[in-house]
Structure formats: structure tokens, C-alpha cells
Design a protein around this motif. Structure first.
Motif, short mmCIF file in Angstrom:
data_model
loop_
_atom_site.label_atom_id
_atom_site.label_comp_id
_atom_site.label_asym_id
_atom_site.label_seq_id
_atom_site.Cartn_x
_atom_site.Cartn_y
_atom_site.Cartn_z
N PRO A 35 0.73 -1.15 0.09
CA PRO A 35 -0.11 0.10 0.10
C PRO A 35 0.92 1.27 0.02
O PRO A 35 0.52 2.28 -0.48
CB PRO A 35 -0.76 0.04 1.35
N ASP A 36 2.07 1.11 0.55
CA ASP A 36 2.96 2.36 0.74
C ASP A 36 3.03 2.84 -0.69
O ASP A 36 3.08 4.03 -1.16
CB ASP A 36 4.04 2.12 1.31
N TRP A 38 1.66 2.03 -3.50
CA TRP A 38 0.22 2.74 -4.40
C TRP A 38 0.07 4.10 -3.91
O TRP A 38 -0.38 4.63 -4.96
CB TRP A 38 -0.78 1.83 -4.40
N LEU A 39 0.46 4.34 -2.87
CA LEU A 39 0.09 5.60 -2.32
C LEU A 39 1.10 6.48 -2.91
O LEU A 39 0.93 7.66 -3.60
CB LEU A 39 0.19 5.79 -0.61
N ARG A 43 0.26 9.70 -5.72
CA ARG A 43 0.49 11.10 -5.40
C ARG A 43 1.53 11.48 -6.46
O ARG A 43 1.37 12.62 -6.79
CB ARG A 43 1.13 11.16 -3.98
N LEU A 58 -4.58 4.92 -5.96
CA LEU A 58 -5.05 5.42 -4.80
C LEU A 58 -5.96 4.64 -4.46
O LEU A 58 -6.16 4.28 -3.02
CB LEU A 58 -5.29 6.80 -4.67
N ALA A 61 -4.63 1.47 -2.69
CA ALA A 61 -3.98 1.61 -1.52
C ALA A 61 -5.12 1.66 -0.42
O ALA A 61 -5.15 1.11 0.57
CB ALA A 61 -3.24 2.75 -1.40
N ASN A 62 -6.61 2.20 -0.83
CA ASN A 62 -7.55 2.39 0.12
C ASN A 62 -7.84 1.06 0.31
O ASN A 62 -8.60 0.68 1.44
CB ASN A 62 -8.51 3.32 -0.69
N ILE A 71 -5.15 8.65 2.98
CA ILE A 71 -5.35 8.20 1.86
C ILE A 71 -6.86 8.22 1.12
O ILE A 71 -7.08 8.24 0.01
CB ILE A 71 -5.09 6.45 1.67
N GLU A 74 -6.84 11.71 -0.28
CA GLU A 74 -6.16 11.54 -1.61
C GLU A 74 -6.70 11.21 -2.61
O GLU A 74 -6.82 11.45 -3.75
CB GLU A 74 -4.68 11.20 -1.30
N MET A 223 -0.78 2.86 8.29
CA MET A 223 -0.41 3.21 7.00
C MET A 223 0.52 4.55 7.22
O MET A 223 0.46 5.18 8.56
CB MET A 223 -1.74 4.02 6.43
#
Length: 227
Positions: A35-36, A38-39, A43, A58, A61-62, A71, A74, A223
Motif C-alpha cells: 500500500p505504501d 500505491w500511495l 501522489r 490510490l 491503497a485504500n 489516503i 487523496e 499506514m
């Protein structure tokens, strides 16, 4: 926690970003449950105004770590920009409200919900969101001034400049350049960081290498609080 991506010395500007995106995509192809990553990808794509792709990243990640205010906001912002319209839809508003229910001081969420309320003619709610945001900003900063002006406009104070929907933003690498007419976001507060390199690694990185810094809660779980 920090990760680096080495780049050729002769690359700069758009070439750096393209290389960075290639490296991120390659890493996520190898480790799609990150997930980090994908975040960061989402961004980064937003800074390139590639909003549809940013929304997809995003959203991943969500789904991996739901109910994370940063997130969620975002993702809501990416959906707004991807829509090509400055109108904050009910779906986007619901995501923002859910994020603020978890973290009532989420700056970008406060700005966008204030804009949503203003669009609906609910100036009292807009002012309440923006005053909560204003209390978190450095007095006298450009962002604080912009939010103060928006509050004054909502109160109907004459003589204030028209602000449209362009949002204040502190100078930060992660700030988003808005499309025409779309509300940009207030950047999160800066966090001073000191980077050191072990002696055995000194000199092994090019001077323009990219360093990702993830700020996690104490203990390292959950997260990132900031990237």
C-alpha cells in the motif's frame, strides 16, 4: 523507513519523474500488495496531472488499508480532478466526510469539505471547516492568508478578492497543481527530516537519487502519517 531509487546522473525534470514512475510500477509489479507503494504512485501521478491513473493507484491503497484518512482524502481529490469538473459530487463528499469523522483535523479534507459546503450555499458549514483548518496553519503564512480570505468571502465581507476554487498550498514537493477551475489541496504540514547514510554505503548513491521517506506511527504499524 526509507526506500531509494537510483537514477542516472544526466537525468532531470520530466526525465526524473518518468524514471521514477517506471521504477514504482516495476516495484509494484513485483510486490502488488504494497500500500505504501500505491500511495506514492498515486501522489506522484497526481503531480503529473494524470488523475485517472492516480485514482486507480490510490483506490488500490485504500482497499488494502481502509479507513485511513490521509489516503481517503487523496483518493477523493484524485476522483475530483479525474472528473474534469470543479463540482464535488455526493460520492466524493461522502468519502471526505468519512475521513474527517476519523481525523477531524485532516487539512486537505477540511479544505475540500469547505468548498463542497460553499458550492451548496451552506456558508456556515464552510466557515466552520475553514476555521478549523486555519487554526492549524502558521499565522501570517500564505496558506493562512488564503484561508482567511475565503472565510471573509463566505461571510460576505466586501472588498475581498475573488478566490474562485483555487486552494492555498504551502510550498512542498507533494503539492498538486490544479486543473483550471478545480480546487487544489492544502498541503500537510512540513516535517523536518535528517537523513544519514552508513559509512559502508557512502558514495554509492548518485547525487540526484530519489529518496522516499515514510513517517509511520510509533512502533511502525499502520499506514504512513506522511510521505
Amino acid at each position: 523507513q526509507a526506500e531509494h531509487a537510483q537514477q542516472p546522473h544526466n537525468m532531470s525534470g520530466e526525465g526524473d519523474i518518468d524514471t521514477l514512475l517506471q521504477q514504482l510500477n516495476q516495484r509494484l509489479a513485483e510486490d502488488p500488495n504494497n500500500p505504501d507503494g500505491w500511495l506514492i504512485l498515486g501522489r506522484t501521478l497526481k503531480t503529473q496531472q494524470r488523475y485517472v491513473e492516480a485514482e486507480a493507484a490510490l483506490d488500490k491503497a485504500n482497499r488494502m488499508i481502509p479507513n485511513t484518512p490521509m489516503i481517503m482524502v487523496e483518493l477523493a481529490e484524485a476522483r475530483l480532478f479525474a472528473s474534469g469538473t470543479p463540482v464535488i459530487t455526493d460520492e466524493i463528499k461522502q468519502v471526505l466526510e468519512a475521513a474527517l469523522a476519523i481525523d477531524p483535523h485532516q487539512q486537505k479534507g477540511l479544505w475540500l469539505l469547505g468548498m463542497a459546503a460553499s458550492e451548496e450555499g451552506d456558508n456556515a458549514t464552510a466557515i466552520a471547516h475553514w476555521e478549523t483548518l486555519l487554526a492549524q496553519l502558521d499565522p501570517g503564512s500564505p496558506s493562512a492568508q488564503r484561508v482567511s480570505e475565503q472565510i471573509a468571502m463566505a461571510r460576505g465581507i466586501p472588498g475581498m478578492p475573488g478566490m474562485g476554487t483555487e486552494a492555498p498550498a504551502e510550498a512542498a514537493p507533494a503539492s498538486v497543481e490544479p486543473t483550471a477551475g478545480a480546487p487544489a489541496a492544502v498541503a500537510e504540514s512540513g516535517i523536518p527530516v535528517i537523513i544519514t547514510v552508513a559509512d559502508e554505503l557512502a558514495g554509492t548513491f548518485p547525487g540526484n537519487a530519489v529518496l522516499f521517506v515514510f513517517v509511520h506511527p510509533a512502533g511502525g504499524a499502520g499506514m504512513p502519517l506522511a510521505v
